[in-house]
Design a protein around this motif. Structure first.
Motif, PDB file in Angstrom:
ATOM      1  N   ALA A 433     -23.538  -3.567 133.027  1.00 21.13           N
ATOM      2  CA  ALA A 433     -22.555  -2.510 133.271  1.00 21.13           C
ATOM      3  C   ALA A 433     -22.321  -1.689 132.005  1.00 21.13           C
ATOM      4  N   LEU A 434     -22.254  -2.381 130.877  1.00 17.89           N
ATOM      5  CA  LEU A 434     -22.057  -1.699 129.593  1.00 17.89           C
ATOM      6  C   LEU A 434     -23.234  -0.761 129.314  1.00 17.89           C
ATOM      7  N   ASP A 435     -24.424  -1.266 129.538  1.00 11.23           N
ATOM      8  CA  ASP A 435     -25.631  -0.476 129.276  1.00 11.23           C
ATOM      9  C   ASP A 435     -25.691   0.765 130.162  1.00 11.23           C
ATOM     10  N   ARG A 436     -25.337   0.589 131.436  1.00 15.13           N
ATOM     11  CA  ARG A 436     -25.341   1.728 132.355  1.00 15.13           C
ATOM     12  C   ARG A 436     -24.363   2.796 131.899  1.00 15.13           C
ATOM     13  N   GLU A 437     -23.180   2.365 131.542  1.00 20.51           N
ATOM     14  CA  GLU A 437     -22.128   3.318 131.196  1.00 20.51           C
ATOM     15  C   GLU A 437     -22.459   4.087 129.912  1.00 20.51           C
ATOM     16  N   PHE A 438     -23.011   3.389 128.930  1.00 18.19           N
ATOM     17  CA  PHE A 438     -23.225   4.044 127.628  1.00 18.19           C
ATOM     18  C   PHE A 438     -24.688   4.382 127.355  1.00 18.19           C
ATOM     19  N   ARG A 439     -25.551   4.116 128.295  1.00 18.08           N
ATOM     20  CA  ARG A 439     -26.992   4.370 128.126  1.00 18.08           C
ATOM     21  C   ARG A 439     -27.505   3.741 126.841  1.00 18.08           C
ATOM     22  N   ILE A 440     -27.199   2.455 126.722  1.00 18.42           N
ATOM     23  CA  ILE A 440     -27.688   1.692 125.570  1.00 18.42           C
ATOM     24  C   ILE A 440     -28.458   0.483 126.085  1.00 18.42           C
ATOM     25  N   THR A 441     -29.076  -0.265 125.172  1.00 22.85           N
ATOM     26  CA  THR A 441     -29.717  -1.517 125.565  1.00 22.85           C
ATOM     27  C   THR A 441     -29.102  -2.631 124.730  1.00 22.85           C
ATOM     28  N   SER A 442     -28.163  -3.353 125.340  1.00 19.72           N
ATOM     29  CA  SER A 442     -27.504  -4.437 124.605  1.00 19.72           C
ATOM     30  C   SER A 442     -28.474  -5.588 124.406  1.00 19.72           C
ATOM     31  N   PRO A 443     -28.337  -6.292 123.291  1.00 17.05           N
ATOM     32  CA  PRO A 443     -29.173  -7.474 123.098  1.00 17.05           C
ATOM     33  C   PRO A 443     -28.785  -8.536 124.127  1.00 17.05           C
ATOM     34  N   ARG A 444     -29.759  -9.316 124.569  1.00 14.70           N
ATOM     35  CA  ARG A 444     -29.483 -10.354 125.575  1.00 14.70           C
ATOM     36  C   ARG A 444     -29.329 -11.742 124.949  1.00 14.70           C
ATOM     37  N   ALA A 445     -29.909 -11.953 123.766  1.00 14.73           N
ATOM     38  CA  ALA A 445     -29.845 -13.291 123.153  1.00 14.73           C
ATOM     39  C   ALA A 445     -28.396 -13.636 122.802  1.00 14.73           C
ATOM     40  N   HIS A 446     -28.037 -14.893 123.014  1.00 11.67           N
ATOM     41  CA  HIS A 446     -26.674 -15.307 122.666  1.00 11.67           C
ATOM     42  C   HIS A 446     -26.443 -15.218 121.167  1.00 11.67           C
ATOM     43  N   GLY A 447     -25.187 -14.954 120.809  1.00 12.69           N
ATOM     44  CA  GLY A 447     -24.848 -14.869 119.387  1.00 12.69           C
ATOM     45  C   GLY A 447     -24.220 -16.156 118.884  1.00 12.69           C
ATOM     46  N   TYR A 448     -23.672 -16.089 117.679  1.00 17.01           N
ATOM     47  CA  TYR A 448     -23.021 -17.245 117.061  1.00 17.01           C
ATOM     48  C   TYR A 448     -21.543 -17.304 117.433  1.00 17.01           C
ATOM     49  N   ASP A 449     -21.046 -18.515 117.711  1.00 11.67           N
ATOM     50  CA  ASP A 449     -19.595 -18.709 117.811  1.00 11.67           C
ATOM     51  C   ASP A 449     -19.067 -18.979 116.395  1.00 11.67           C
ATOM     52  N   VAL A 450     -17.818 -19.396 116.267  1.00  6.80           N
ATOM     53  CA  VAL A 450     -17.234 -19.546 114.933  1.00  6.80           C
ATOM     54  C   VAL A 450     -17.966 -20.597 114.097  1.00  6.80           C
ATOM     55  N   VAL A 451     -18.147 -21.779 114.680  1.00  7.68           N
ATOM     56  CA  VAL A 451     -18.787 -22.842 113.902  1.00  7.68           C
ATOM     57  C   VAL A 451     -20.213 -22.443 113.525  1.00  7.68           C
ATOM     58  N   ARG A 452     -20.944 -21.875 114.474  1.00  6.80           N
ATOM     59  CA  ARG A 452     -22.328 -21.472 114.167  1.00  6.80           C
ATOM     60  C   ARG A 452     -22.353 -20.314 113.174  1.00  6.80           C
ATOM     61  N   SER A 453     -21.333 -19.481 113.167  1.00  3.68           N
ATOM     62  CA  SER A 453     -21.270 -18.403 112.179  1.00  3.68           C
ATOM     63  C   SER A 453     -21.162 -18.979 110.772  1.00  3.68           C
ATOM     64  N   ILE A 454     -20.329 -20.005 110.629  1.00  2.00           N
ATOM     65  CA  ILE A 454     -20.166 -20.619 109.300  1.00  2.00           C
ATOM     66  C   ILE A 454     -21.481 -21.271 108.878  1.00  2.00           C
TER      67      ILE A 454
END
Ligand SMILES: Nc1nc2c(c(=O)[nH]1)N[C@H]1C(S)=C(S)[C@@H](COP(=O)(O)OP(=O)(O)OC[C@H]3O[C@@H](n4cnc5c(=O)[nH]c(N)nc54)[C@H](O)[C@@H]3O)O[C@H]1N2
Ligand SMILES: Nc1nc2c(c(=O)[nH]1)N[C@H]1C(S)=C(S)[C@@H](COP(=O)(O)OP(=O)(O)OC[C@H]3O[C@@H](n4cnc5c(=O)[nH]c(N)nc54)[C@H](O)[C@@H]3O)O[C@H]1N2
Ligand SMILES: [Mo]
Length: 761
Positions: A433-454
């Motif tokens: 939905a985000l991509d459609r609205e803004f004509r972008i291509t969001s990354p699909r891979a999961h990101g880091y949560d807090v612990v994984r960020s540290i």
């Protein structure tokens, strides 16, 4: 070892101890509130500000996420809401002169309390470590344009967008959060860790899997109509004081209340409602049954209760189970195995206590279970909450009036931020939905949560941390590991109202971007703006500040994101960032097209009180899970085993703090004043361990990595907590929580179960 507060800190930590209290709120609460408020704001501003809290034309209280009722009292505030407001609306200022007088080396020795007491930050500041002679590093004022240039320089120099981390704390408005996640995804990463990862992530994980929606299923009205409310692992008297009014109302209509807690919390014992004269005098006893459980024993307790419910003829809602649930047979088979002896060991409760709880559950037609950090911050937190859901499913207590699940959220908009897409594991439908609205291509891979960020910062896989509010360094676990990880960063940026530990422990370059708070007037090119928030029960409403901002240099959070996006993304972005900054209604229009439930957002939020988001289980007994039904789940029962000579420590909040913001050194209801370095221990355990009341001890946490983490200099307080358990305040004890001691599935730090040893001074 040292028993002293950090050097150079004039605040003395010298705890005094009196017996704990048995009632919450009442006159002392009002007196204490006015004292703190007037110290920070003066008399006139106190009156003007406190009258606007949670009024329909006022601002949303930055305190907690408890909903506002339909009929509001003129002073719809509570003691701790008022403290949160006073802290933000303070007249004290942190100016460039302050930073000239306090180099980084000095800030790093200060306590969180001292830092917060210095007041509101007035200008954007930059620090470059190592740029000045040894020990002279300090923040210097810079123009906003330069700050955004530096962010662009650093972000665009990264090898991959996934080397950047975009953290959010839960005060951020829907509008700012929506822009922030949009920016991160246009930049190219899902690294959107947030405070939720440390808070109700376990609730979201458990509820998504079992009922298909990661949010609570009850409204305030349901609470008023319930005939049994179980409050497990939550201290509303301090952390959600307005919830006590709802409990009182339910009680006056005949509801029973069970509280499940290792500590006898004053608010659950008796509530003296400051809004009614009789309440002030006598108060209402809230608890009908207090189950003083051992830390981490809740899954075992609920499993046994579920077995007993199943074994009682006619006690399960067979029609509901047949039509709406999946997995009953497997669950019933697992529940059959629940064992009295093991449950009594795990919980420290007695058989008659559990039988009384069972009788109350069986007598109830409308049961609600409320919980907070006492259930979410354990290794087996997700399994525990799933067990709570099992009970409600057995009783058909979901999707009908007066019944359901009620995870009580912390930060005032933490639930809304998640709804807006602040999540490191976004659903594909959301990104589409985000991509459609803004004509972008969001990354699909999961990101880091807090612990994984540290971990990523520690391992050199992430280099830039941008924090939208909060106190990343102070709130996260394993302080020494985390601080070293942060110092590895090339740039740390904090959008902040006040100083905290995260400004004193920085990357090579560090920026402080001062921003408007909830109470501040927000005027943009199109005129005066408001923002929106979502409370713990899915109500979305507006919030508008009325105070002149702390300085003319402050930018709003949406303006900061919009300007950063233009500086970083440049012509590559077709998003109308400038329009968004000018008029937040333009952001809400986009939200209404991307996020289900926000259709016609601008029109609906204009109504006084706002609107309620849809919730399939609550509204239509529809469960959007993988099986299309509500799922029973049967995780093996776990509970913490503590070696001899050790106790299980929970890290919790005092009455005078808001997370890492320390308002004062008292914990009035627990009888502790003038200091925070205390450890509460059951007198019998203390006798066995040789810990005299008033003596000092170091706390040493033992973890399987063999590293001994130490928090020195805690005054022992003999306290009626459950046997085998201890309690001490966060964030002083975060140093004891190992980074990889987290909840299964949700990866939430297990800050409520730390095995500790005592080393008396
Ligand atoms: N004034 C104020 N208000 C706040 C906050 C604040 O710091 N100050 N913080 C906000 C935030 S972000 C949040 S998340 C909420 C937090 O609200 P709470 O969850 O109420 O906060 P804690 O102080 O962590 O309290 C945890 C409670 O769980 C109990 N507990 C600990 N371990 C166990 C266990 O194993 N089983 C059971 N049954 N109980 C257990 C503790 O004794 C304590 O009563 O409050 C929000 N509101
Ligand atoms: N050991 C242990 N650790 C815990 C917990 C625990 O119980 N035990 N609880 C966890 C929980 S539940 C949570 S939610 C986290 C909290 O983690 P955070 O949300 O990161 O921490 P806070 O202390 O709430 O953040 C306070 C800072 O927010 C900034 N701030 C305040 N208002 C605003 C605003 O309007 N805008 C902006 N941009 N900044 C603002 C101020 O600079 C202030 O210093 O901590 C977690 N950590
Ligand atoms: Mo929280």
């Amino acid at each position: 070892m040292a028993t002293k507060p950090p050097a150079g800190d004039p605040v003395q930590d010298a705890p005094q101890v009196a017996p704990p209290q048995h009632a919450a709120a009442g006159l002392p609460a009002i007196a204490h509130t006015l004292k703190i408020a007037q110290q920070q704001m003066g008399v006139a501003r106190t009156a003007r500000t406190l009258l606007k809290v949670n009024q329909k034309d006022g601002f949303d209280c930055p305190g907690c996420a408890w909903p506002e009722g339909d009929k509001r009292h003129t002073a719809e505030f509570c003691e701790n809401g008022a403290k949160a407001v006073a802290e933000e609306a303070t007249l004290r200022r942190v100016t460039p002169d302050f930073f000239a007088a306090h180099p980084l080396a000095d800030l790093a020795t200060r306590s969180g309390y001292w830092l917060g007491q210095q007041g509101r930050i007035t200008e954007p500041m930059l620090l470059e470590r190592g740029a000045l002679p040894e020990g002279a590093d300090r923040y210097q004022a810079i123009p906003w344009e330069r700050a955004f240039e530096i962010i662009a320089e650093e972000l665009n120099a990264l090898g991959s967008p996934d080397e950047a981390l975009f953290y959010t704390s839960g005060r951020t408005s829907n509008e700012a959060a929506f822009l922030f996640q949009l920016f991160a995804r246009e930049f190219g990463t899902n690294n959107l860790p947030d405070c939720s990862n440390m808070c109700h992530e376990s609730s979201g994980s458990a509820l998504n899997e079992t009922i298909g929606v990661g949010k609570g299923s009850v409204s305030l009205e349901d609470l008023h109509q319930a005939d049994l409310i179980i409050v497990a692992g939550q201290n509303p008297g301090t952390n959600h004081p307005r919830m006590l009014s709802a409990l009182e109302k339910a009680k006056s209509a005949g509801a029973k209340i069970i509280s499940v807690n290792p500590l006898p919390e004053a608010g659950m014992e008796r509530f003296k409602n400051p809004q009614t004269p009789l309440g002030m005098l006598k108060g209402t006893a809230l608890n009908d049954l207090f189950l003083q459980i051992r830390i981490g024993g809740d899954q075992a307790l609920f499993r046994l209760l579920n077995k007993l419910v199943i074994e009682t003829a006619g006690a399960t809602d067979e029609a509901f189970i047949r039509e709406h649930t999946h997995g009953y047979e497997e669950f019933a088979a697992a529940a059959k195995e629940a064992d009295w002896d093991e449950t009594l060991t795990a919980t420290g409760l007695t058989r008659p206590e559990i039988e009384r709880a069972l009788a109350m559950i069986l007598a109830s037609e409308r049961t609600i279970v409320c919980w907070a950090m006492g259930l979410t911050q354990h290794k087996h937190a997700v399994a525990t909450i799933r067990e709570v859901v099992n009970l409600l499913l057995l009783r058909g207590a979901i999707g009908r009036p007066g019944a359901g699940v009620c995870p009580v959220r912390g930060h005032s908009n933490v639930q809304g931020d998640r709804t807006m897409g602040i999540f490191e594991r976004p659903a594909p439908a959301f990104l589409d939905a985000l991509d459609r609205e803004f004509r972008i291509t969001s990354p699909r891979a999961h990101g880091y949560d807090v612990v994984r960020s540290i971990q990523a910062l520690r391992d050199g896989k992430a280099k830039v941390l941008f924090a939208m509010g909060g106190n990343f360094v102070g709130a996260t676990p394993d302080t020494e590991v985390t601080e070293a990880a942060i110092r590895n960063a090339s740039l740390t940026v904090h959008v902040s109202t006040k100083l905290n530990r995260s400004h004193a422990v920085t990357g090579r370059r560090a920026l402080i971007l001062p921003t408007l708070g909830r109470t501040d007037k927000d005027v943009q090119a199109s005129g005066k703006q408001f923002v929106t928030v979502e409370d713990s029960m899915g109500m979305v409403h507006s919030s508008r500040g009325n105070l002149t901002p702390a300085s003319p240099h402050l930018l709003s959070e949406p303006a900061i994101v919009a300007r950063m996006a233009r500086a970083v993304l440049g012509a590559a972005s077709a998003t109308p960032w400038e329009e968004f900054e000018k008029d937040y209604a333009a952001i809400r229009d986009r939200i209404s097209r991307v996020i289900p439930g926000f259709e016609d957002f601008n029109a609906r939020v204009a109504r006084p009180g706002g609107f309620q988001l849809p919730h399939a289980p609550r509204d239509e007994r529809r469960f959007p899970t993988k099986t299309g039904k509500a799922n029973f789940t049967a995780a093996p029962v776990e509970y913490p085993r503590v070696p001899a000579g050790r106790l299980l420590l929970q890290t919790l909040r005092s009455h005078d703090q808001y997370n890492t913001t320390i308002y004062g050194l008292d914990d009035r209801y627990r009888g502790i004043t003038g200091g925070r370095r205390v450890v509460m221990v059951n007198p019998e355990d203390a006798a066995e361990l040789g810990l005299a009341d008033g003596s000092y001890t170091d706390l040493v946490s033992e973890w399987k990595d063999g590293v001994e983490r130490c928090a020195p200099g805690f005054r022992v307080v003999h306290y009626p907590t459950a046997r085998g358990c201890a309690a001490a305040y966060y964030p002083e004890t975060n140093v004891l929580v190992p980074l990889d001691s987290t909840a299964d599935t949700s990866n939430t730090p297990a800050s409520k179960s730390v095995v500790v040893r005592f080393e008396p001074a």
